[in-house]
Design a protein around this motif. Structure first.
Motif, short mmCIF file in Angstrom:
data_model
loop_
_atom_site.label_atom_id
_atom_site.label_comp_id
_atom_site.label_asym_id
_atom_site.label_seq_id
_atom_site.Cartn_x
_atom_site.Cartn_y
_atom_site.Cartn_z
N PRO A 220 0.84 -1.20 0.00
CA PRO A 220 0.00 0.00 0.00
C PRO A 220 0.88 1.26 0.00
N PRO A 221 0.67 2.19 -0.96
CA PRO A 221 1.51 3.39 -1.03
C PRO A 221 1.30 4.29 0.19
N ARG A 222 2.41 4.76 0.75
CA ARG A 222 2.34 5.63 1.91
C ARG A 222 2.30 7.10 1.50
N ARG A 223 1.73 7.90 2.40
CA ARG A 223 1.78 9.35 2.22
C ARG A 223 3.24 9.82 2.30
N THR A 224 3.55 10.85 1.55
CA THR A 224 4.91 11.37 1.52
C THR A 224 5.39 11.75 2.91
N SER A 225 4.49 12.28 3.72
CA SER A 225 4.88 12.74 5.05
C SER A 225 5.29 11.61 5.98
N THR A 226 4.96 10.35 5.62
CA THR A 226 5.30 9.21 6.49
C THR A 226 6.53 8.46 6.00
N LEU A 227 7.05 8.82 4.83
CA LEU A 227 8.18 8.07 4.28
C LEU A 227 9.40 8.22 5.20
N GLY A 228 10.06 7.11 5.45
CA GLY A 228 11.21 7.12 6.33
C GLY A 228 10.86 7.11 7.80
N ARG A 229 9.59 7.12 8.14
CA ARG A 229 9.16 7.12 9.54
C ARG A 229 8.58 5.77 9.91
N GLU A 230 8.62 5.46 11.18
CA GLU A 230 7.91 4.31 11.70
C GLU A 230 7.27 4.70 13.02
N LEU A 231 6.22 3.98 13.36
CA LEU A 231 5.50 4.25 14.60
C LEU A 231 6.23 3.66 15.81
N PRO A 232 6.05 4.26 16.98
CA PRO A 232 6.41 3.52 18.20
C PRO A 232 5.53 2.27 18.29
N SER A 233 6.03 1.23 18.95
CA SER A 233 5.23 0.01 19.08
C SER A 233 3.91 0.33 19.77
N GLU A 234 2.84 -0.26 19.24
CA GLU A 234 1.51 -0.08 19.82
C GLU A 234 0.78 -1.41 19.77
N GLY A 235 -0.35 -1.47 20.46
CA GLY A 235 -1.08 -2.72 20.59
C GLY A 235 -1.61 -3.25 19.27
N MET A 236 -1.61 -4.57 19.13
CA MET A 236 -2.12 -5.25 17.95
C MET A 236 -3.27 -6.18 18.34
N VAL A 237 -4.19 -6.38 17.40
CA VAL A 237 -5.32 -7.27 17.62
C VAL A 237 -5.35 -8.33 16.53
N THR A 238 -6.05 -9.42 16.81
CA THR A 238 -6.24 -10.45 15.80
C THR A 238 -7.02 -9.86 14.63
N GLY A 239 -6.55 -10.12 13.41
CA GLY A 239 -7.17 -9.59 12.22
C GLY A 239 -6.54 -8.31 11.72
N ALA A 240 -5.60 -7.73 12.48
CA ALA A 240 -4.93 -6.50 12.05
C ALA A 240 -4.18 -6.74 10.74
N VAL A 241 -4.34 -5.81 9.79
CA VAL A 241 -3.63 -5.87 8.52
C VAL A 241 -2.46 -4.90 8.63
N GLN A 242 -1.30 -5.43 8.95
CA GLN A 242 -0.12 -4.60 9.18
C GLN A 242 0.64 -4.45 7.86
#
Length: 291
Positions: A220-242
């Motif tokens: 999935p193409p990312r927004r330009t503002s997010t390129l080179g960035r990653e999130l801090p770890s956060e909670g995940m649930v069953t069925g999450a599309v990462q």
């Protein structure tokens, strides 16, 4: 699980045989995934067919190949992906209560469609629970070890009777899946998240397991503002599309990690996850957005 007496002697297991039940939800704060049966309707059906209460432990089989010798007469049911079943050398039905005489060998072959089968035993498997569940968790290592040839599977007490039901119909396992997905919580990291999910025809990768299923297709193409960035770890649930930045998405299943740092573009509806649990490699997936 292993001892001198019990309900079944394990002669062969095939690719994977795990003890399973309804899982251990509610421990994500301890880093423990929910685990439990991936195809919950098939697991529950097996227990109903043999007269067990909800939550009795059984086996989840990947790819068939299970051979067990009964120690004492037993009542079982094989559900999930359609596969040949034999008891005492004779063909037997799946999706119904089946009597296995003392000393007879129960054989469950390779599925003709789908991936996973469930073996329910009247009385349930008598594995020791951890955090309230007997399920094997392949990520954290909780629960019984994977079943191996030479093990003896002990069976719990059973009051009966077997419900009066013949073979029940079971739906065909599709090779083309339609999965409903709810956008977010990080869909704002992508340029057109709905099109990114619903546009491609995804293909189930052969590298999936109980932790997650990788879907081959365009990242999935990312927004330009997010390129080179990653999130801090956060909670995940069953069925999450990462969606990692350099590859196709992964849909988390029951043994998923409880935290992750890649953005989640959507979450598959719980009711559709059993379909994904049965999706063989090369099956195709199309997403339909809810909400």
């Amino acid at each position: 699980m292993t001892g001198q007496d019990g309900g079944f002697e394990v002669l062969a297991t095939g690719p994977q045989a795990l003890v399973t039940d309804r899982g251990r939800p509610g421990f994500a704060h301890l880093g423990v995934p929910p685990s439990g049966s991936l195809d919950r309707p098939s697991y529950e059906l097996g227990n109903r067919l043999v007269g067990n209460g909800s939550g009795a432990a059984g086996l989840e089989l990947l790819g068939g190949g299970l051979r067990l010798r009964a120690r004492g007469a037993r009542i079982v049911a094989v559900t999930g992906a359609p596969a040949p079943v034999r008891a005492g050398g004779r063909p037997a039905a799946s999706h119904t209560a089946l009597r296995v005489p003392d000393g007879a060998v129960l054989e469950i072959g390779t599925p003709v469609a789908g991936l996973r089968m469930y073996l329910a035993v009247a009385g349930g498997l008598a594995a020791e629970p951890e955090l309230g569940s007997r399920s094997t968790d392949v990520l954290s290592g909780l629960g019984p070890d994977p079943v191996a040839a030479g093990d003896v599977l002990q069976v719990g007490p059973w009051a009966g009777p077997v419900p009066p039901a013949g073979p029940v119909p079971f739906p065909a396992v599709p090779t083309q899946l339609r999965l409903r997905v709810r956008p977010g919580p990080r869909d704002d990291w992508f340029t057109d998240p709905r099109a990114a999910l619903t546009g491609p025809v995804w293909t189930v990768s052969p590298t999936g397991n109980r932790i997650g299923v990788r879907l081959d297709g365009p990242p999935p193409p990312r927004r330009t503002s997010t390129l080179g960035r990653e999130l801090p770890s956060e909670g995940m649930v069953t069925g999450a599309v990462q969606a990692p930045p350099d590859g196709p998405p992964v849909v988390f299943l029951a043994d998923h990690p409880t935290t992750g740092g890649y953005p989640v573009i959507g979450v598959v509806d719980d009711a559709d996850l059993p379909l994904l649990a049965q999706a063989a490699p090369a099956s195709t997936v199309r997403f339909t957005v809810l909400g």
